[in-house]
Motif scaffolding. Sequence first.
Motif, PDB file in Angstrom:
ATOM      1  N   LYS A  31      29.968  49.187  36.435  1.00 65.58           N
ATOM      2  CA  LYS A  31      29.208  49.490  35.223  1.00 65.58           C
ATOM      3  C   LYS A  31      28.170  48.421  34.872  1.00 65.58           C
ATOM      4  CE  LYS A  31      33.151  52.031  33.396  1.00 65.58           C
ATOM      5  NZ  LYS A  31      32.778  53.259  34.050  1.00 65.58           N
ATOM      6  N   PHE A  32      28.530  47.148  35.103  1.00 66.68           N
ATOM      7  CA  PHE A  32      27.647  46.074  34.619  1.00 66.68           C
ATOM      8  C   PHE A  32      26.601  45.647  35.646  1.00 66.68           C
ATOM      9  CE2 PHE A  32      31.723  45.225  32.243  1.00 66.68           C
ATOM     10  CZ  PHE A  32      31.331  46.022  31.173  1.00 66.68           C
ATOM     11  N   THR A  33      26.657  46.246  36.822  1.00 66.67           N
ATOM     12  CA  THR A  33      25.635  45.945  37.831  1.00 66.67           C
ATOM     13  C   THR A  33      24.863  47.238  38.137  1.00 66.67           C
ATOM     14  OG1 THR A  33      27.375  46.202  39.510  1.00 66.67           O
ATOM     15  CG2 THR A  33      26.753  43.958  38.899  1.00 66.67           C
ATOM     16  N   GLU A  34      25.538  48.195  38.772  1.00 69.09           N
ATOM     17  CA  GLU A  34      24.880  49.456  39.128  1.00 69.09           C
ATOM     18  C   GLU A  34      24.564  50.291  37.879  1.00 69.09           C
ATOM     19  OE1 GLU A  34      24.422  50.961  42.383  1.00 69.09           O
ATOM     20  OE2 GLU A  34      24.827  49.048  43.343  1.00 69.09           O
ATOM     21  N   GLY A  35      25.526  50.320  36.948  1.00 73.66           N
ATOM     22  CA  GLY A  35      25.298  51.072  35.697  1.00 73.66           C
ATOM     23  C   GLY A  35      24.166  50.434  34.906  1.00 73.66           C
ATOM     24  N   ALA A  36      24.150  49.097  34.914  1.00 74.18           N
ATOM     25  CA  ALA A  36      23.093  48.384  34.199  1.00 74.18           C
ATOM     26  C   ALA A  36      21.742  48.658  34.846  1.00 74.18           C
ATOM     27  CB  ALA A  36      23.384  46.894  34.183  1.00 74.18           C
TER      28      ALA A  36
ATOM     29  N   ALA B 191      22.439  38.928  48.093  1.00 70.75           N
ATOM     30  CA  ALA B 191      21.944  37.660  47.547  1.00 70.75           C
ATOM     31  C   ALA B 191      22.509  36.470  48.318  1.00 70.75           C
ATOM     32  CB  ALA B 191      22.297  37.556  46.067  1.00 70.75           C
ATOM     33  N   GLY B 192      23.484  36.722  49.175  1.00 75.62           N
ATOM     34  CA  GLY B 192      24.000  35.645  50.031  1.00 75.62           C
ATOM     35  C   GLY B 192      25.028  34.768  49.323  1.00 75.62           C
ATOM     36  N   ILE B 193      25.625  35.288  48.221  1.00 77.81           N
ATOM     37  CA  ILE B 193      26.653  34.497  47.530  1.00 77.81           C
ATOM     38  C   ILE B 193      28.009  35.021  48.010  1.00 77.81           C
ATOM     39  CG2 ILE B 193      27.462  33.691  45.281  1.00 77.81           C
ATOM     40  CD1 ILE B 193      24.751  34.720  44.148  1.00 77.81           C
ATOM     41  N   GLU B 194      28.562  34.374  49.020  1.00 74.60           N
ATOM     42  CA  GLU B 194      29.772  34.866  49.680  1.00 74.60           C
ATOM     43  C   GLU B 194      30.632  33.692  50.075  1.00 74.60           C
ATOM     44  OE1 GLU B 194      28.811  37.189  53.187  1.00 74.60           O
ATOM     45  OE2 GLU B 194      30.204  38.706  52.445  1.00 74.60           O
ATOM     46  N   TYR B 195      31.940  33.823  49.910  1.00 76.53           N
ATOM     47  CA  TYR B 195      32.844  32.730  50.269  1.00 76.53           C
ATOM     48  C   TYR B 195      33.905  33.240  51.220  1.00 76.53           C
ATOM     49  CZ  TYR B 195      30.322  30.976  46.307  1.00 76.53           C
ATOM     50  OH  TYR B 195      29.299  30.625  45.467  1.00 76.53           O
ATOM     51  N   GLU B 196      34.071  32.513  52.323  1.00 74.95           N
ATOM     52  CA  GLU B 196      34.962  32.959  53.400  1.00 74.95           C
ATOM     53  C   GLU B 196      36.427  32.811  53.003  1.00 74.95           C
ATOM     54  OE1 GLU B 196      34.210  30.722  56.919  1.00 74.95           O
ATOM     55  OE2 GLU B 196      35.435  32.032  58.188  1.00 74.95           O
ATOM     56  N   SER B 197      37.214  33.786  53.395  1.00 78.08           N
ATOM     57  CA  SER B 197      38.660  33.747  53.159  1.00 78.08           C
ATOM     58  C   SER B 197      39.232  32.405  53.609  1.00 78.08           C
ATOM     59  CB  SER B 197      39.302  34.894  53.950  1.00 78.08           C
ATOM     60  OG  SER B 197      40.682  34.675  54.080  1.00 78.08           O
ATOM     61  N   GLY B 198      40.037  31.794  52.773  1.00 77.99           N
ATOM     62  CA  GLY B 198      40.712  30.542  53.154  1.00 77.99           C
ATOM     63  C   GLY B 198      39.883  29.288  52.942  1.00 77.99           C
ATOM     64  N   SER B 199      38.571  29.439  52.633  1.00 77.62           N
ATOM     65  CA  SER B 199      37.734  28.240  52.449  1.00 77.62           C
ATOM     66  C   SER B 199      38.023  27.631  51.073  1.00 77.62           C
ATOM     67  CB  SER B 199      36.256  28.603  52.561  1.00 77.62           C
ATOM     68  OG  SER B 199      35.889  29.436  51.479  1.00 77.62           O
TER      69      SER B 199
ATOM     70  N   GLU C 174      35.939  26.857  48.897  1.00 71.14           N
ATOM     71  CA  GLU C 174      35.070  27.520  47.910  1.00 71.14           C
ATOM     72  C   GLU C 174      35.703  28.820  47.423  1.00 71.14           C
ATOM     73  OE1 GLU C 174      34.030  26.537  50.920  1.00 71.14           O
ATOM     74  OE2 GLU C 174      32.602  24.924  50.503  1.00 71.14           O
ATOM     75  N   ALA C 175      36.229  29.607  48.382  1.00 73.10           N
ATOM     76  CA  ALA C 175      36.851  30.890  48.007  1.00 73.10           C
ATOM     77  C   ALA C 175      38.079  30.626  47.128  1.00 73.10           C
ATOM     78  CB  ALA C 175      37.239  31.675  49.256  1.00 73.10           C
ATOM     79  N   GLU C 176      38.852  29.592  47.486  1.00 70.95           N
ATOM     80  CA  GLU C 176      40.047  29.269  46.685  1.00 70.95           C
ATOM     81  C   GLU C 176      39.653  28.892  45.259  1.00 70.95           C
ATOM     82  OE1 GLU C 176      43.293  29.472  47.804  1.00 70.95           O
ATOM     83  OE2 GLU C 176      42.318  30.458  49.493  1.00 70.95           O
ATOM     84  N   LYS C 177      38.569  28.122  45.162  1.00 73.95           N
ATOM     85  CA  LYS C 177      38.117  27.651  43.847  1.00 73.95           C
ATOM     86  C   LYS C 177      37.652  28.832  42.976  1.00 73.95           C
ATOM     87  CE  LYS C 177      35.144  23.972  42.085  1.00 73.95           C
ATOM     88  NZ  LYS C 177      34.201  22.919  42.458  1.00 73.95           N
ATOM     89  N   VAL C 178      36.858  29.706  43.599  1.00 70.33           N
ATOM     90  CA  VAL C 178      36.338  30.867  42.855  1.00 70.33           C
ATOM     91  C   VAL C 178      37.512  31.782  42.472  1.00 70.33           C
ATOM     92  CG1 VAL C 178      34.840  32.900  42.984  1.00 70.33           C
ATOM     93  CG2 VAL C 178      34.079  30.762  43.985  1.00 70.33           C
ATOM     94  N   ALA C 179      38.460  31.960  43.411  1.00 77.03           N
ATOM     95  CA  ALA C 179      39.612  32.838  43.141  1.00 77.03           C
ATOM     96  C   ALA C 179      40.427  32.272  41.979  1.00 77.03           C
ATOM     97  CB  ALA C 179      40.468  32.954  44.391  1.00 77.03           C
ATOM     98  N   LYS C 180      40.615  30.968  41.984  1.00 83.17           N
ATOM     99  CA  LYS C 180      41.402  30.321  40.925  1.00 83.17           C
ATOM    100  C   LYS C 180      40.738  30.555  39.560  1.00 83.17           C
ATOM    101  CE  LYS C 180      43.552  25.724  40.388  1.00 83.17           C
ATOM    102  NZ  LYS C 180      43.377  25.388  39.030  1.00 83.17           N
TER     103      LYS C 180
ATOM    104  N   ILE D 154      35.340  36.424  49.213  1.00 80.23           N
ATOM    105  CA  ILE D 154      34.758  36.846  47.930  1.00 80.23           C
ATOM    106  C   ILE D 154      33.231  36.910  48.028  1.00 80.23           C
ATOM    107  CG2 ILE D 154      34.473  36.229  45.484  1.00 80.23           C
ATOM    108  CD1 ILE D 154      37.249  34.918  45.660  1.00 80.23           C
ATOM    109  N   GLY D 155      32.670  38.037  47.606  1.00 69.42           N
ATOM    110  CA  GLY D 155      31.217  38.184  47.545  1.00 69.42           C
ATOM    111  C   GLY D 155      30.809  38.459  46.105  1.00 69.42           C
ATOM    112  N   VAL D 156      29.597  38.053  45.755  1.00 73.79           N
ATOM    113  CA  VAL D 156      29.118  38.243  44.384  1.00 73.79           C
ATOM    114  C   VAL D 156      27.938  39.201  44.410  1.00 73.79           C
ATOM    115  CG1 VAL D 156      28.187  37.061  42.352  1.00 73.79           C
ATOM    116  CG2 VAL D 156      29.903  35.931  43.773  1.00 73.79           C
TER     117      VAL D 156
END
Length: 417
Positions: free
Chosen positions: A232-237, A161-169, A171-177, A193-195
């Motif tokens: 479980k909530f993605t592939e299992g779903a 889906a293209g929802i990915e955040y580069e290490s150290g960016s 955006e990645a810090e915000k999502v990680a937090k 981080i990828g979604v």
Amino acid sequence: MAYEHIRFPERGEKIRIVDGRLKVSDNPILGFVEGDGIGPDITRASQRIWEAAVEKAYGGKRKVHWAELYLGEKAAGIYDGDYFPAETLEAIRELIVAIKGPLTTPVGGGFRSLNVSLRQDLDLYACVRPVRHIKGVPSPLKHPEKVDIVLFRENTEDVYAGIEYESGSPEAEKVAKFLKEEMGATFFDEAGIGVKPISPFGTRRLVRKAIEYAIDKGRESVTLVHKGNIMKFTEGAFRNWGYQLIAEEFGDQTITEQELWDKYDGKCPEGKVIIKDRIADIMFQLMLLRPDEFDVIATTNLNGDYLSDAVAAEVGGMGIAPGANMADYLAVFEATHGTAPKYANQDKVNPSSLMFSGVMMFDYIGWSEVVDVINDAYPKVIGKKIVTYDFARQMGGATTVSTSSFADALIKEINAG
Ligand code: NAP
């Protein structure tokens, strides 16, 4: 609409959708994109083969009228550097059915893959890959004739889906937090981080398409392939929503594997499609050891990407595997390999992947006689060991021919049939 560079042939008629079905005249306009690298060689050869087969099947009563559409390097030359002209998308929407050669993804920051863009912009949500062995084609399996599957891969969701955040960016810090502090997740610092979004809507339309195909073609089973034991909530779903959709919309025409054994001692009642599910990793093993247990497969995007190439390798590899990307009606057929740039314009490579994608296209528009003509002639040419270099290196005593000579040999066989 008025197009800047695209011209539709005057004598052809556009395919239409009437009462939920394709309406195809005897003179349909089909779109084609030549593609980059080896694209022109395989497109030229394939068009000659398709035209010979149409002529053989209908003796002039039916004819394809080609409309050339532009993507990739050829488009960039015509549209002032635009690799992905908007009018090509519009023309595909208008024509409904098109076939394309492979396209280069120029390496460089920020360039979306043209193939991914095409799938997303036209919402071609199902990647369909039939994989079956053709007698005489070299294979690493002892019994390749047991492979005969059609794989439906979800094309729009999952880690693609293209929802990915580069290490150290930031955006990645915000999502990680957020994940760590608010959701209690634990993972290493500085992770990229990828979604992986997988929805009921995306799952249901893909599974519906696979089941409709299985029913329409009288196939024995549909297997939902997933990694639901871990995710479980993605592939299992995906698995659960798949079963739910089937129960709601196809309950009368299907039977689950569980019911089959509980109520019918493993013997399928007439006219029912068996629904099973398998975990993705074991599926790779089963497709090598017991491929005849599988028929139509419906799976998520990443599983399908890996599985379709692995299964294609069992019956001759990328030079022969055909494919299509489909929406409810729109369909873009395509060779599954890339542009093989080192062989561009050498008249060398195997045209079979694109050529069989065209066979799928003729099946899709209901010209089954063309399908039969080509499916009948092709094994005869292979049986004579007249092949392109890729098959020749796996076969003893073959005559290696060029792309165009392979087309000549096949056309000769078509005309003789
Ligand atoms: P590739 O073009 O598929 O070529 C890899 C190798 O596969 C070739 O070197 C050749 O093997 C073999 N091969 C591919 N097509 C063949 C054919 N028709 N007949 C015989 N052998 C064939 O993959 P790539 O080199 O990774 O990618 C090149 C470009 O294609 C990239 O720009 C990539 O983005 C693009 N691509 C496009 C699509 C698409 O348009 N759908 C798909 C994949 C890649 P040998 O070297 O062993 O002879």
